[in-house]
Motif scaffolding. Structure first.
Motif, PDB file in Angstrom:
ATOM      1  N   SER A  53       0.809  -1.211   0.000  1.00 33.96           N
ATOM      2  CA  SER A  53       0.000   0.000   0.000  1.00 33.96           C
ATOM      3  C   SER A  53       0.849   1.270   0.000  1.00 33.96           C
ATOM      4  CB  SER A  53      -0.938   0.014   1.211  1.00 33.96           C
ATOM      5  OG  SER A  53      -0.211   0.192   2.419  1.00 33.96           O
ATOM      6  N   PHE A  54       2.139   1.144   0.315  1.00 34.18           N
ATOM      7  CA  PHE A  54       3.035   2.303   0.286  1.00 34.18           C
ATOM      8  C   PHE A  54       3.782   2.420  -1.043  1.00 34.18           C
ATOM      9  CE2 PHE A  54       2.789   1.209   4.848  1.00 34.18           C
ATOM     10  CZ  PHE A  54       2.279   2.410   5.323  1.00 34.18           C
ATOM     11  N   THR A  55       3.311   1.703  -2.043  1.00 34.79           N
ATOM     12  CA  THR A  55       3.994   1.709  -3.337  1.00 34.79           C
ATOM     13  C   THR A  55       3.004   2.009  -4.459  1.00 34.79           C
ATOM     14  OG1 THR A  55       3.624  -0.657  -3.771  1.00 34.79           O
ATOM     15  CG2 THR A  55       5.572  -0.057  -2.487  1.00 34.79           C
ATOM     16  N   GLU A  56       3.561   2.303  -5.611  1.00 32.69           N
ATOM     17  CA  GLU A  56       2.777   2.378  -6.848  1.00 32.69           C
ATOM     18  C   GLU A  56       3.179   1.174  -7.688  1.00 32.69           C
ATOM     19  OE1 GLU A  56       2.214   5.223 -10.801  1.00 32.69           O
ATOM     20  OE2 GLU A  56       3.197   6.006  -8.990  1.00 32.69           O
ATOM     21  N   PHE A 278      -7.955  -5.424  -9.748  1.00 33.06           N
ATOM     22  CA  PHE A 278      -7.983  -6.305 -10.909  1.00 33.06           C
ATOM     23  C   PHE A 278      -8.509  -5.647 -12.183  1.00 33.06           C
ATOM     24  CE2 PHE A 278      -8.300  -9.090  -7.178  1.00 33.06           C
ATOM     25  CZ  PHE A 278      -7.197  -9.888  -7.407  1.00 33.06           C
ATOM     26  N   GLU A 279      -9.272  -4.584 -12.077  1.00 35.98           N
ATOM     27  CA  GLU A 279      -9.781  -3.919 -13.276  1.00 35.98           C
ATOM     28  C   GLU A 279      -8.930  -2.714 -13.652  1.00 35.98           C
ATOM     29  OE1 GLU A 279     -13.897  -3.052 -12.701  1.00 35.98           O
ATOM     30  OE2 GLU A 279     -14.449  -5.147 -12.293  1.00 35.98           O
ATOM     31  N   LYS A 280      -8.572  -1.922 -12.646  1.00 34.49           N
ATOM     32  CA  LYS A 280      -7.733  -0.757 -12.906  1.00 34.49           C
ATOM     33  C   LYS A 280      -6.246  -1.070 -12.760  1.00 34.49           C
ATOM     34  CE  LYS A 280     -11.319   2.372 -11.144  1.00 34.49           C
ATOM     35  NZ  LYS A 280     -11.632   3.435 -10.138  1.00 34.49           N
ATOM     36  N   THR A 281      -5.921  -2.243 -12.213  1.00 35.50           N
ATOM     37  CA  THR A 281      -4.537  -2.692 -11.945  1.00 35.50           C
ATOM     38  C   THR A 281      -3.740  -1.653 -11.161  1.00 35.50           C
ATOM     39  OG1 THR A 281      -3.688  -1.883 -14.084  1.00 35.50           O
ATOM     40  CG2 THR A 281      -4.521  -4.156 -13.994  1.00 35.50           C
ATOM     41  N   GLN A 282      -4.400  -0.964 -10.254  1.00 38.28           N
ATOM     42  CA  GLN A 282      -3.719  -0.051  -9.335  1.00 38.28           C
ATOM     43  C   GLN A 282      -3.546  -0.798  -8.009  1.00 38.28           C
ATOM     44  OE1 GLN A 282      -6.082   3.517  -9.153  1.00 38.28           O
ATOM     45  NE2 GLN A 282      -5.776   4.006 -11.316  1.00 38.28           N
ATOM     46  N   VAL A 283      -2.555  -1.689  -7.979  1.00 34.96           N
ATOM     47  CA  VAL A 283      -2.414  -2.613  -6.861  1.00 34.96           C
ATOM     48  C   VAL A 283      -2.085  -1.876  -5.568  1.00 34.96           C
ATOM     49  CG1 VAL A 283      -1.145  -4.618  -6.012  1.00 34.96           C
ATOM     50  CG2 VAL A 283      -1.717  -4.443  -8.436  1.00 34.96           C
ATOM     51  N   GLY A 284      -1.203  -0.913  -5.620  1.00 36.84           N
ATOM     52  CA  GLY A 284      -0.843  -0.178  -4.413  1.00 36.84           C
ATOM     53  C   GLY A 284      -2.033   0.571  -3.824  1.00 36.84           C
ATOM     54  N   TYR A 285      -2.819   1.200  -4.686  1.00 40.88           N
ATOM     55  CA  TYR A 285      -3.986   1.949  -4.199  1.00 40.88           C
ATOM     56  C   TYR A 285      -5.055   1.003  -3.666  1.00 40.88           C
ATOM     57  CZ  TYR A 285      -7.421   5.720  -4.058  1.00 40.88           C
ATOM     58  OH  TYR A 285      -8.335   6.652  -3.637  1.00 40.88           O
TER      59      TYR A 285
END
Length: 320
Positions: A53-56, A278-285
């Protein structure tokens, strides 16, 4: 002859003191597999998720450290706060309403149906109310999607058959109705759990309290208000805590019925996190969203446990 006697006494004393210690050690060995599984399945993934969560990161490549950027963005994300408001509606649908209805139904089955109709009838009705809890949420969601379908759904067909065609709606497709439709489904799903817990709690209530109140002329409602409610207060806290946690992390029903739509009208934090992952692939967010949700659930769990312990202590003090 005195020395062996003293040695025997000291040995017996050591045996008595070693007994509880050995018992505790054996308990610890039995608990060790569960502790290891908890660390591997719960604590480990949670710490990994918190770190992500602290990464992009988009799920591939090397994560880029961004510090608290995801959490700062979360504070100003209107979609997240909208999903959190929807989860408050789910708390009403899965905790407040089922607890109130389940409490009244449990008292009616225990104090009226079991006495005037029979214990077997009360058990059958209890099982019928609990049946939705046994069904997989995917199965229940698919069935309800058929019932609430706009064109050939059972509910609209029934309304048309009884002359209420003007009440026919697109229950899951209208942004103004979709959330309330999902809430109604979740009330149906959730109502059996409070009912079973409250009926179990009523088993420990002294029957003489009801008999004395009935002899004094108290009706069912007065017995319910002055005897049932105070006596099962610990169970009430258990049900409210458990159902609130279930409401905050609800996912399956939203996924099957609406996919968070239409237009985000039924989006909740768990589904919002899933879609971000999984849809936006913004794993960190997405990890930041799930971390915040986990912290909120843990805080509510601690508060619920504290209230439950206080209620149990009060009940034990009253009995003493």
């Amino acid at each position: 002859m005195t020395v062996p006697a003293e040695k025997g006494a000291r040995a017996a004393g050591r045996t008595r003191h070693d007994g509880p210690r050995r018992t505790r050690d054996s308990y610890a060995l039995f608990l060790l597999p569960g502790v290891i599984a908890f660390l591997l399945v719960v604590v480990g993934p949670f710490l990994m998720n918190t770190g992500v969560s602290f990464t992009e990161w988009q799920g591939i490549g090397t994560p880029r450290w961004t510090g608290l950027a995801n959490y700062r963005e979360l504070l100003y994300d209107s979609e997240f706060w909208a999903s959190f408001r929807h989860s408050l509606f789910m708390v009403v649908a899965m905790a407040t309403v089922p607890t109130a209805i389940g409490l009244v139904l449990a008292a009616a089955l225990f104090d009226y149906v079991a006495k005037h109709v029979g214990a077997r009838a009360a058990a059958v009705l209890r099982a019928c109310f609990y049946l939705p809890q046994v069904l997989p949420i995917a199965v229940a969601g698919i069935v309800w999607s058929w019932i609430l379908a706009p064109d050939d759904g059972s509910l609209n067909a029934l309304l048309g058959a009884v002359g209420l065609g003007s009440w026919q709606q697109d229950w899951l497709g209208d942004p103004d109705l979709a959330l309330y439709s999902v809430m109604a489904v979740m009330v149906w799903v959730q109502i059996g759990f409070p009912l079973v817990v409250f009926m179990a709690g009523l088993q420990r209530v002294d029957p003489q309290l009801y008999e004395a109140a009935e002899l004094d002329g108290a009706g069912w409602w007065r017995r319910f208000w002055h005897i049932t409610l105070p006596q099962i207060r610990p169970e009430t806290y258990v049900v409210l805590t458990w159902c609130t946690i279930a409401a905050l992390k609800v996912f399956g029903a939203v996924y099957v019925l609406t996919n968070g739509g239409p237009g985000g009208a039924t989006d909740v934090p768990s589904y919002f996190s899933f879609a971000t992952f999984f849809e936006k692939t913004q794993v960190g967010y997405g990890a930041a969203i799930s971390t915040v949700l986990t912290v909120i659930i843990l805080a509510l769990s601690l508060v619920g446990l504290r209230l439950q312990t206080r209620a149990e202590d009060t009940a034990e003090g009253a009995r003493a």
